[in-house]
Design a protein around this motif. Structure first.
Motif, PDB file in Angstrom:
ATOM      1  N   LYS A 160     -24.337  49.375 -47.465  1.00 49.32           N
ATOM      2  CA  LYS A 160     -25.430  48.823 -48.087  1.00 49.32           C
ATOM      3  C   LYS A 160     -25.174  49.383 -49.710  1.00 49.32           C
ATOM      4  CE  LYS A 160     -29.051  49.365 -44.933  1.00 49.32           C
ATOM      5  NZ  LYS A 160     -30.605  50.191 -44.690  1.00 49.32           N
ATOM      6  N   HIS A 207     -26.159  45.038 -56.604  1.00 44.62           N
ATOM      7  CA  HIS A 207     -26.769  45.016 -55.320  1.00 44.62           C
ATOM      8  C   HIS A 207     -25.992  44.555 -54.076  1.00 44.62           C
ATOM      9  CE1 HIS A 207     -27.857  40.890 -56.711  1.00 44.62           C
ATOM     10  NE2 HIS A 207     -28.248  41.472 -58.091  1.00 44.62           N
ATOM     11  N   ILE A 208     -26.563  44.255 -53.197  1.00 39.29           N
ATOM     12  CA  ILE A 208     -25.994  43.754 -52.049  1.00 39.29           C
ATOM     13  C   ILE A 208     -26.930  43.197 -50.904  1.00 39.29           C
ATOM     14  CG2 ILE A 208     -26.009  45.991 -50.826  1.00 39.29           C
ATOM     15  CD1 ILE A 208     -23.029  44.931 -49.565  1.00 39.29           C
ATOM     16  N   ASN A 209     -26.971  42.083 -50.484  1.00 38.96           N
ATOM     17  CA  ASN A 209     -27.732  41.448 -49.519  1.00 38.96           C
ATOM     18  C   ASN A 209     -27.153  40.839 -48.149  1.00 38.96           C
ATOM     19  OD1 ASN A 209     -27.147  38.943 -50.402  1.00 38.96           O
ATOM     20  ND2 ASN A 209     -28.669  38.934 -51.865  1.00 38.96           N
ATOM     21  N   ALA A 210     -27.725  40.238 -47.641  1.00 32.83           N
ATOM     22  CA  ALA A 210     -26.853  39.524 -46.354  1.00 32.83           C
ATOM     23  C   ALA A 210     -25.956  38.399 -46.357  1.00 32.83           C
ATOM     24  CB  ALA A 210     -28.268  38.894 -45.616  1.00 32.83           C
ATOM     25  N   THR A 211     -25.969  37.958 -47.801  1.00 32.94           N
ATOM     26  CA  THR A 211     -24.955  36.938 -48.223  1.00 32.94           C
ATOM     27  C   THR A 211     -23.940  37.261 -49.299  1.00 32.94           C
ATOM     28  OG1 THR A 211     -26.275  35.831 -49.840  1.00 32.94           O
ATOM     29  CG2 THR A 211     -26.757  35.096 -47.451  1.00 32.94           C
ATOM     30  N   HIS A 212     -24.240  38.120 -50.100  1.00 35.18           N
ATOM     31  CA  HIS A 212     -23.371  38.440 -51.309  1.00 35.18           C
ATOM     32  C   HIS A 212     -23.390  40.032 -51.667  1.00 35.18           C
ATOM     33  CE1 HIS A 212     -23.897  34.000 -51.923  1.00 35.18           C
ATOM     34  NE2 HIS A 212     -22.685  34.063 -52.615  1.00 35.18           N
ATOM     35  N   PHE A 213     -22.346  40.315 -52.268  1.00 33.39           N
ATOM     36  CA  PHE A 213     -22.521  41.498 -53.086  1.00 33.39           C
ATOM     37  C   PHE A 213     -22.113  41.276 -54.365  1.00 33.39           C
ATOM     38  CE2 PHE A 213     -18.151  41.399 -51.469  1.00 33.39           C
ATOM     39  CZ  PHE A 213     -17.294  41.961 -52.627  1.00 33.39           C
TER      40      PHE A 213
END
Length: 224
Positions: free
Chosen positions: A103, A134-140
């Motif tokens: 994460k 930040h980081i999510n399900a598709t990109h960092f």
């Protein structure tokens, strides 16, 4: 394309002659981007892998060309690592290598000397800005102030710098394979799958009150 100004010893080492310093000679590959997270204005370039590399700089550049910069990298989550080279080529200049670690996002200062995993570079320092990272399900995404990325080298290796009065060829590379130890900022990793040398117009990336804005972002806390 115009490379950042480098000493002839370094240019010869890399098999390239010193380019003429002609302002605004080519149509740049970058475009202007205003970042909603940080409020900074960037010169932005998107690679064929949909990795975005952005640079922001102060509006007043000192004569010695030693100044802080801000780097922002946005990459699809399945990219193993994404690297940015401030000198327009992948060797003998400051690099910033970013990758996802669960994460978190890691940004590592490196310098390359050949076709092997580049070691840590101690002459540059990245202060990661939490508000733009930040980081999510598709990109960092990582946003960081760099101290020591606008000027580098010495008389033995060649002196390079970035002068935004001229078009600047920067460089990037990426690997689709994950780094060996994602939690380690000094992790080794494999050779790149692709690289590029886009032309940036850094005149559009100048920010008034740059130091004040970046200090405020840094004061909000560093990402870990």
């Amino acid at each position: 394309m115009h490379l950042p100004r480098v000493a002839m010893s370094l240019a010869s080492l890399l098999g390239a002659s010193k380019p003429a310093l002609t302002p605004r000679q080519f149509e740049p590959d970058s475009s202007v981007y205003v970042d909603a997270d940080t409020g900074l204005t960037f010169a932005s370039y998107t690679s064929d892998r949909s990795i975005i590399f952005r640079v922001a700089i102060p509006d007043v550049i000192p004569a010695d060309l030693i100044y802080d910069t801000v780097l922002q990298i946005v990459a699809p989550i399945d990219v193993g690592w994404a690297g940015f080279a401030w000198g327009g080529h992948m060797t003998y200049n400051p690099l910033g290598i970013a990758w996802a670690n669960d994460k978190e996002v890691v940004l590592s200062p490196r310098i390359a000397y050949g076709y092997y995993s580049p070691p840590a570079y101690t002459d540059s320092h990245y202060t990661v800005l939490k508000k733009g990272t930040h980081i999510n399900a598709t990109h960092f995404q990582v946003t960081a102030k760099c101290t020591g990325c606008s000027s580098w080298g010495d008389e033995s290796t060649g002196i390079g710098n970035i002068d935004p009065e001229y078009q600047t060829t920067l460089a990037y590379a990426y690997g689709n394979t994950k780094v060996d130890t994602p939690a380690d900022v000094q992790s080794t990793f494999g050779i790149h799958d692709s690289l590029g040398h886009p032309i940036y117009d850094l005149a559009v990336a100048k920010n008034a009150d740059f130091a004040k804005k970046v200090a405020a972002l840094a004061a909000a806390g560093e990402a870990t």
